[in-house]
Design a protein around this motif. Structure first.
Motif, PDB file in Angstrom:
ATOM      1  N   SER A 100      44.363  29.435  37.524  1.00 51.93           N
ATOM      2  CA  SER A 100      43.180  28.791  36.944  1.00 51.93           C
ATOM      3  C   SER A 100      42.074  28.607  37.985  1.00 51.93           C
ATOM      4  O   SER A 100      40.891  28.741  37.670  1.00 51.93           O
ATOM      5  N   VAL A 101      42.433  28.316  39.214  1.00 52.72           N
ATOM      6  CA  VAL A 101      41.435  28.200  40.280  1.00 52.72           C
ATOM      7  C   VAL A 101      40.791  29.564  40.526  1.00 52.72           C
ATOM      8  O   VAL A 101      39.567  29.679  40.624  1.00 52.72           O
ATOM      9  N   LEU A 102      41.604  30.599  40.605  1.00 55.19           N
ATOM     10  CA  LEU A 102      41.063  31.939  40.851  1.00 55.19           C
ATOM     11  C   LEU A 102      40.162  32.379  39.706  1.00 55.19           C
ATOM     12  O   LEU A 102      39.119  32.999  39.936  1.00 55.19           O
ATOM     13  N   TYR A 103      40.526  32.029  38.491  1.00 48.44           N
ATOM     14  CA  TYR A 103      39.645  32.330  37.359  1.00 48.44           C
ATOM     15  C   TYR A 103      38.277  31.679  37.585  1.00 48.44           C
ATOM     16  O   TYR A 103      37.244  32.330  37.474  1.00 48.44           O
ATOM     17  N   SER A 104      38.262  30.414  37.925  1.00 49.09           N
ATOM     18  CA  SER A 104      37.003  29.695  38.117  1.00 49.09           C
ATOM     19  C   SER A 104      36.181  30.287  39.256  1.00 49.09           C
ATOM     20  O   SER A 104      34.964  30.438  39.138  1.00 49.09           O
ATOM     21  N   LEU A 105      36.842  30.617  40.362  1.00 48.23           N
ATOM     22  CA  LEU A 105      36.113  31.141  41.511  1.00 48.23           C
ATOM     23  C   LEU A 105      35.515  32.520  41.243  1.00 48.23           C
ATOM     24  O   LEU A 105      34.446  32.837  41.751  1.00 48.23           O
ATOM     25  N   PHE A 106      36.171  33.328  40.432  1.00 51.67           N
ATOM     26  CA  PHE A 106      35.631  34.652  40.138  1.00 51.67           C
ATOM     27  C   PHE A 106      34.744  34.652  38.895  1.00 51.67           C
ATOM     28  O   PHE A 106      33.877  35.514  38.756  1.00 51.67           O
TER      29      PHE A 106
ATOM     30  N   GLY B 187      34.749  44.247  49.542  1.00 57.65           N
ATOM     31  CA  GLY B 187      33.978  44.178  48.317  1.00 57.65           C
ATOM     32  C   GLY B 187      34.858  44.220  47.087  1.00 57.65           C
ATOM     33  O   GLY B 187      35.997  44.701  47.129  1.00 57.65           O
ATOM     34  N   MET B 188      34.323  43.675  46.010  1.00 55.34           N
ATOM     35  CA  MET B 188      34.988  43.737  44.708  1.00 55.34           C
ATOM     36  C   MET B 188      33.897  43.936  43.664  1.00 55.34           C
ATOM     37  O   MET B 188      32.897  43.224  43.664  1.00 55.34           O
ATOM     38  N   LEU B 189      34.114  44.902  42.802  1.00 53.57           N
ATOM     39  CA  LEU B 189      33.209  45.115  41.680  1.00 53.57           C
ATOM     40  C   LEU B 189      33.692  44.303  40.489  1.00 53.57           C
ATOM     41  O   LEU B 189      34.897  44.030  40.354  1.00 53.57           O
ATOM     42  N   LYS B 190      32.764  43.943  39.631  1.00 50.47           N
ATOM     43  CA  LYS B 190      33.104  43.139  38.454  1.00 50.47           C
ATOM     44  C   LYS B 190      34.250  43.766  37.666  1.00 50.47           C
ATOM     45  O   LYS B 190      35.199  43.080  37.284  1.00 50.47           O
ATOM     46  N   ASN B 191      34.199  45.064  37.458  1.00 47.68           N
ATOM     47  CA  ASN B 191      35.237  45.706  36.640  1.00 47.68           C
ATOM     48  C   ASN B 191      36.565  45.864  37.373  1.00 47.68           C
ATOM     49  O   ASN B 191      37.549  46.306  36.787  1.00 47.68           O
ATOM     50  N   GLU B 192      36.637  45.491  38.635  1.00 41.11           N
ATOM     51  CA  GLU B 192      37.884  45.523  39.400  1.00 41.11           C
ATOM     52  C   GLU B 192      38.564  44.160  39.470  1.00 41.11           C
ATOM     53  O   GLU B 192      39.694  44.057  39.923  1.00 41.11           O
ATOM     54  N   CYS B 193      37.873  43.120  39.032  1.00 41.87           N
ATOM     55  CA  CYS B 193      38.395  41.759  39.174  1.00 41.87           C
ATOM     56  C   CYS B 193      39.536  41.515  38.202  1.00 41.87           C
ATOM     57  O   CYS B 193      39.369  41.580  36.986  1.00 41.87           O
ATOM     58  N   LYS B 194      40.706  41.200  38.757  1.00 41.58           N
ATOM     59  CA  LYS B 194      41.885  40.969  37.927  1.00 41.58           C
ATOM     60  C   LYS B 194      42.032  39.516  37.478  1.00 41.58           C
ATOM     61  O   LYS B 194      42.954  39.184  36.747  1.00 41.58           O
ATOM     62  N   TRP B 195      41.101  38.655  37.875  1.00 39.90           N
ATOM     63  CA  TRP B 195      41.219  37.230  37.574  1.00 39.90           C
ATOM     64  C   TRP B 195      40.450  36.823  36.326  1.00 39.90           C
ATOM     65  O   TRP B 195      40.616  35.708  35.839  1.00 39.90           O
ATOM     66  N   ILE B 196      39.579  37.686  35.838  1.00 41.94           N
ATOM     67  CA  ILE B 196      38.875  37.440  34.586  1.00 41.94           C
ATOM     68  C   ILE B 196      39.095  38.651  33.686  1.00 41.94           C
ATOM     69  O   ILE B 196      39.348  39.749  34.171  1.00 41.94           O
ATOM     70  N   THR B 197      39.008  38.444  32.395  1.00 36.79           N
ATOM     71  CA  THR B 197      39.304  39.536  31.473  1.00 36.79           C
ATOM     72  C   THR B 197      38.071  40.382  31.196  1.00 36.79           C
ATOM     73  O   THR B 197      36.943  39.922  31.319  1.00 36.79           O
ATOM     74  N   LYS B 198      38.315  41.611  30.812  1.00 35.58           N
ATOM     75  CA  LYS B 198      37.208  42.514  30.469  1.00 35.58           C
ATOM     76  C   LYS B 198      36.419  41.970  29.283  1.00 35.58           C
ATOM     77  O   LYS B 198      35.210  42.095  29.211  1.00 35.58           O
ATOM     78  N   LYS B 199      37.105  41.308  28.357  1.00 39.72           N
ATOM     79  CA  LYS B 199      36.435  40.718  27.198  1.00 39.72           C
ATOM     80  C   LYS B 199      35.450  39.636  27.643  1.00 39.72           C
ATOM     81  O   LYS B 199      34.326  39.555  27.155  1.00 39.72           O
ATOM     82  N   GLU B 200      35.854  38.805  28.587  1.00 44.71           N
ATOM     83  CA  GLU B 200      34.964  37.751  29.089  1.00 44.71           C
ATOM     84  C   GLU B 200      33.744  38.352  29.777  1.00 44.71           C
ATOM     85  O   GLU B 200      32.632  37.843  29.647  1.00 44.71           O
ATOM     86  N   ILE B 201      33.951  39.446  30.487  1.00 43.26           N
ATOM     87  CA  ILE B 201      32.839  40.105  31.173  1.00 43.26           C
ATOM     88  C   ILE B 201      31.853  40.660  30.154  1.00 43.26           C
ATOM     89  O   ILE B 201      30.650  40.449  30.263  1.00 43.26           O
ATOM     90  N   THR B 202      32.348  41.358  29.146  1.00 41.92           N
ATOM     91  CA  THR B 202      31.445  41.995  28.192  1.00 41.92           C
ATOM     92  C   THR B 202      30.791  40.988  27.254  1.00 41.92           C
ATOM     93  O   THR B 202      29.690  41.215  26.780  1.00 41.92           O
ATOM     94  N   ASN B 203      31.440  39.858  27.000  1.00 43.29           N
ATOM     95  CA  ASN B 203      30.848  38.831  26.146  1.00 43.29           C
ATOM     96  C   ASN B 203      29.840  37.967  26.901  1.00 43.29           C
ATOM     97  O   ASN B 203      29.099  37.210  26.293  1.00 43.29           O
ATOM     98  N   GLY B 204      29.840  38.061  28.213  1.00 41.59           N
ATOM     99  CA  GLY B 204      28.898  37.267  29.021  1.00 41.59           C
ATOM    100  C   GLY B 204      29.127  35.774  28.900  1.00 41.59           C
ATOM    101  O   GLY B 204      28.192  34.994  28.971  1.00 41.59           O
ATOM    102  N   GLN B 205      30.383  35.357  28.746  1.00 38.29           N
ATOM    103  CA  GLN B 205      30.673  33.923  28.662  1.00 38.29           C
ATOM    104  C   GLN B 205      30.231  33.246  29.939  1.00 38.29           C
ATOM    105  O   GLN B 205      30.329  33.811  31.019  1.00 38.29           O
TER     106      GLN B 205
END
Length: 148
Positions: A70-76, A127-145
């Motif tokens: 949960s911490v890693l989710y928040s940080l990323f 470096g880390m690209l958004k689409n490489e981040c394993k701590w947040i889901t692709k759905k969250e990225i595309t929905n712009g939450q």
């Protein structure tokens, strides 16, 4: 219990700066991680470049127990969802074995060297690209939450 703390940017920035050996940060946002009311880790997000979608982070910790899912989710979520950055960068003294290992475990990729940035040691750029981040889901990225 481990929890995220926000809205105490100056305190977290000073805490992180002291641990990584710098004088401070310019315009930035900080997220702290605490256990039993004590700060045990912090991340400072700085040097945001919205035009090219890049932000840098400086991370410090006093305990390996800070890195819960949960911490890693928040940080990323902050750089990749809230700021809508496409790239997150960190630099690390090549002699800091623990930090080098942590960066790789978090999913960062070594991308380059800054010679003698931590004189006499080099800095490794990760470096880390958004689409490489394993701590947040692709759905969250595309929905712009947005992170709250």
């Amino acid at each position: 219990m481990i929890s995220i703390v926000t809205n105490i940017d100056d305190y977290v920035k000073a805490w992180v700066a002291k641990r990584i050996g710098i004088n401070g940060f310019g315009p930035s946002t900080a997220i702290g991680v605490q256990k039993d009311g004590q700060l045990i880790a912090g991340a400072v997000f700085h040097d945001y470049r919205p035009k090219n979608g890049q932000i840098e982070a400086s991370i410090a910790s006093d305990s390996p127990r800070w890195a819960t899912r949960s911490v890693l989710y928040s940080l990323f979520a902050y750089p990749f969802i809230q700021c809508d950055a496409n790239r997150l960068l960190v630099t690390c003294d090549e002699s800091n074995d623990k930090a080098m290992k942590m960066n790789k475990q978090l999913g960062f990729t070594p991308e380059g060297i800054l010679r003698q940035m931590y004189y006499p040691n080099d800095a490794i750029i990760f470096g880390m690209l958004k689409n490489e981040c394993k701590w947040i889901t692709k759905k969250e990225i595309t929905n712009g939450q947005k992170f709250t």
